[in-house]
Design a protein around this motif. Structure first.
Motif, PDB file in Angstrom:
ATOM      1  N   LEU A  41     -64.052 -27.673  15.870  1.00  0.00           N
ATOM      2  CA  LEU A  41     -62.814 -28.670  15.188  1.00  0.00           C
ATOM      3  C   LEU A  41     -62.351 -27.944  14.121  1.00  0.00           C
ATOM      4  O   LEU A  41     -61.003 -27.817  14.189  1.00  0.00           O
ATOM      5  CB  LEU A  41     -63.455 -29.932  14.693  1.00  0.00           C
ATOM      6  CG  LEU A  41     -63.926 -31.222  15.864  1.00  0.00           C
ATOM      7  CD1 LEU A  41     -64.464 -32.025  15.118  1.00  0.00           C
ATOM      8  CD2 LEU A  41     -62.726 -31.445  16.498  1.00  0.00           C
ATOM      9  N   ALA A  42     -63.052 -27.282  13.313  1.00  0.00           N
ATOM     10  CA  ALA A  42     -62.692 -26.657  12.115  1.00  0.00           C
ATOM     11  C   ALA A  42     -61.641 -25.137  12.438  1.00  0.00           C
ATOM     12  O   ALA A  42     -61.170 -24.647  11.767  1.00  0.00           O
ATOM     13  CB  ALA A  42     -63.959 -26.039  11.220  1.00  0.00           C
ATOM     14  N   SER A  43     -61.873 -24.782  13.681  1.00  0.00           N
ATOM     15  CA  SER A  43     -61.183 -23.499  14.287  1.00  0.00           C
ATOM     16  C   SER A  43     -60.277 -23.713  15.223  1.00  0.00           C
ATOM     17  O   SER A  43     -59.626 -22.675  15.716  1.00  0.00           O
ATOM     18  CB  SER A  43     -62.284 -22.323  14.456  1.00  0.00           C
ATOM     19  OG  SER A  43     -63.258 -23.001  15.690  1.00  0.00           O
ATOM     20  N   LEU A  44     -60.202 -24.915  15.735  1.00  0.00           N
ATOM     21  CA  LEU A  44     -58.851 -25.269  16.561  1.00  0.00           C
ATOM     22  C   LEU A  44     -57.652 -24.912  16.044  1.00  0.00           C
ATOM     23  O   LEU A  44     -57.205 -25.316  14.936  1.00  0.00           O
ATOM     24  CB  LEU A  44     -59.164 -26.753  17.093  1.00  0.00           C
ATOM     25  CG  LEU A  44     -60.382 -26.813  18.370  1.00  0.00           C
ATOM     26  CD1 LEU A  44     -60.103 -28.350  18.533  1.00  0.00           C
ATOM     27  CD2 LEU A  44     -59.828 -25.975  19.516  1.00  0.00           C
ATOM     28  N   SER A  45     -56.720 -24.608  16.996  1.00  0.00           N
ATOM     29  CA  SER A  45     -55.290 -24.235  16.505  1.00  0.00           C
ATOM     30  C   SER A  45     -54.572 -25.427  17.392  1.00  0.00           C
ATOM     31  O   SER A  45     -54.972 -25.749  18.576  1.00  0.00           O
ATOM     32  CB  SER A  45     -54.744 -22.991  16.661  1.00  0.00           C
ATOM     33  OG  SER A  45     -55.345 -21.915  15.973  1.00  0.00           O
ATOM     34  N   ASP A  59     -60.882 -21.566  23.454  1.00  0.00           N
ATOM     35  CA  ASP A  59     -61.063 -20.175  23.819  1.00  0.00           C
ATOM     36  C   ASP A  59     -62.089 -19.636  22.979  1.00  0.00           C
ATOM     37  O   ASP A  59     -61.832 -19.670  21.541  1.00  0.00           O
ATOM     38  CB  ASP A  59     -59.724 -19.978  23.698  1.00  0.00           C
ATOM     39  CG  ASP A  59     -59.570 -18.131  23.962  1.00  0.00           C
ATOM     40  OD1 ASP A  59     -60.643 -17.554  24.170  1.00  0.00           O
ATOM     41  OD2 ASP A  59     -58.529 -17.747  24.398  1.00  0.00           O
ATOM     42  N   ALA A  60     -63.016 -19.120  23.237  1.00  0.00           N
ATOM     43  CA  ALA A  60     -64.154 -18.579  22.430  1.00  0.00           C
ATOM     44  C   ALA A  60     -63.620 -17.315  21.664  1.00  0.00           C
ATOM     45  O   ALA A  60     -64.083 -17.055  20.589  1.00  0.00           O
ATOM     46  CB  ALA A  60     -65.286 -18.031  23.149  1.00  0.00           C
ATOM     47  N   ARG A  61     -62.731 -16.903  22.057  1.00  0.00           N
ATOM     48  CA  ARG A  61     -61.769 -15.830  21.088  1.00  0.00           C
ATOM     49  C   ARG A  61     -61.592 -16.160  19.832  1.00  0.00           C
ATOM     50  O   ARG A  61     -61.299 -15.551  18.800  1.00  0.00           O
ATOM     51  CB  ARG A  61     -60.797 -15.030  21.816  1.00  0.00           C
ATOM     52  CG  ARG A  61     -61.242 -14.191  23.203  1.00  0.00           C
ATOM     53  CD  ARG A  61     -60.196 -13.598  23.934  1.00  0.00           C
ATOM     54  NE  ARG A  61     -59.352 -14.753  24.351  1.00  0.00           N
ATOM     55  CZ  ARG A  61     -58.450 -14.626  25.066  1.00  0.00           C
ATOM     56  NH1 ARG A  61     -57.838 -13.634  25.358  1.00  0.00           N
ATOM     57  NH2 ARG A  61     -57.474 -15.589  25.675  1.00  0.00           N
ATOM     58  N   ARG A  68     -70.537 -19.308  21.719  1.00  0.00           N
ATOM     59  CA  ARG A  68     -69.329 -18.573  21.758  1.00  0.00           C
ATOM     60  C   ARG A  68     -68.928 -18.648  23.566  1.00  0.00           C
ATOM     61  O   ARG A  68     -68.537 -17.392  24.172  1.00  0.00           O
ATOM     62  CB  ARG A  68     -69.642 -16.973  21.351  1.00  0.00           C
ATOM     63  CG  ARG A  68     -69.457 -17.038  19.785  1.00  0.00           C
ATOM     64  CD  ARG A  68     -68.476 -17.561  19.105  1.00  0.00           C
ATOM     65  NE  ARG A  68     -68.507 -17.612  17.602  1.00  0.00           N
ATOM     66  CZ  ARG A  68     -68.960 -18.333  16.954  1.00  0.00           C
ATOM     67  NH1 ARG A  68     -69.409 -19.619  17.435  1.00  0.00           N
ATOM     68  NH2 ARG A  68     -69.069 -18.000  15.605  1.00  0.00           N
ATOM     69  N   LYS A  69     -69.004 -19.536  23.909  1.00  0.00           N
ATOM     70  CA  LYS A  69     -68.620 -19.919  25.165  1.00  0.00           C
ATOM     71  C   LYS A  69     -67.307 -20.498  25.599  1.00  0.00           C
ATOM     72  O   LYS A  69     -67.117 -21.628  24.912  1.00  0.00           O
ATOM     73  CB  LYS A  69     -69.707 -20.845  26.034  1.00  0.00           C
ATOM     74  CG  LYS A  69     -69.331 -20.973  27.497  1.00  0.00           C
ATOM     75  CD  LYS A  69     -70.561 -21.976  27.990  1.00  0.00           C
ATOM     76  CE  LYS A  69     -70.594 -23.425  27.637  1.00  0.00           C
ATOM     77  NZ  LYS A  69     -71.181 -24.519  28.010  1.00  0.00           N
TER      78      LYS A  69
END
Length: 241
Positions: A41-45, A59-61, A68-69
């Motif tokens: 959640l913290a890293s979603l755009s 997207d794990a990138r 990291r899947k």
């Protein structure tokens, strides 16, 4: 874990006047709608959410997913009001805030000098949260303000698993539900998230007692012996630890 009714009560209790309040309410709603883990959640755009097709491309990138899947998941059917809160939030970000696709879905809090001269939360940044700590604080405050005990974001996944057990009418449906939680193996959902409450155990036992000779409903086949053995072995190992 919280009940679906408790989560809806929290959402109904949350204010949505300021930008921060809107974000916090949408954060709780999105977690209920998707079951996405808090670090993800913290890293979603914004680019990772497809409202038209009701799906999230983790997207794990870019997204801090488990192991990291990369995984594509869909919205759970938890109610139009919950989904509308999320849609309104994304509309607010893109229309009022002019946030772009690479900007965070849930921007971190901007700290500045308040009118009293103290440091305080004064709005939103255009940066992602560096970790899930702030998200957990939002959940803790939201549940406390609603007069309920604190349930962390991960507990919502257990709530969704329980809803799936009651909603899905066939093994294939529960498999799809499990995959939307990011589980490759449906046994993970059953054994890690699918604990039956005492009250529900009574309901099931009474229903079985009242109709012992009735055939199973279409699509509700009894699990095979190998599947049952796997579940029992897993529970035996877990209970011995």
């Amino acid at each position: 874990m919280p009940s679906a009714e408790q989560i809806r009560h929290v959402l109904n209790s949350m204010k949505a006047g300021t930008d921060i309040e809107k974000r916090n309410r949408a954060l709780v709603a999105f977690t209920f709608l998707t079951g996405v883990r808090d670090d993800a959640l913290a890293s979603l755009s914004l680019k990772h959410v497809d409202l038209e097709n009701r799906k999230i491309f983790q997207d794990a990138r870019d997204v801090r997913t488990k192991n990291r899947k990369t995984v594509t998941t869909w919205f759970f059917p938890v109610g139009e009001i919950v989904e509308q809160i999320v849609c309104d939030w994304i509309g607010f970000l893109t229309s009022d805030g002019l946030y772009g696709l690479d900007d965070p879905l849930f921007p971190s809090t901007r700290v500045g000098v308040s009118v009293t001269g103290d440091f305080a939360a004064v709005g939103l940044t255009r940066d992602h949260w560096s970790n899930a700590g702030a998200i957990r604080k939002v959940f803790k405050q939201a549940f406390e303000d609603a007069g309920l005990p604190y349930f962390n974001p991960h507990s919502f996944r257990k709530t969704l698993a329980q809803i799936g057990e009651r909603t899905c009418r066939a093994p294939e449906e529960f498999k799809a539900w499990s995959q939307t939680l990011g589980h490759e193996n449906v046994l993970t959902t059953f054994t890690s998230y699918g604990e039956v409450s005492g009250h529900r155990q009574v309901e099931i036992s009474m229903s079985l007692k009242s109709s012992p000779d009735e055939p199973s409903a279409p699509g509700c086949e009894v699990p095979g012996t190998s599947t049952i053995d796997k579940v029992l072995r897993h529970l035996s190992v877990r209970n011995s630890n």
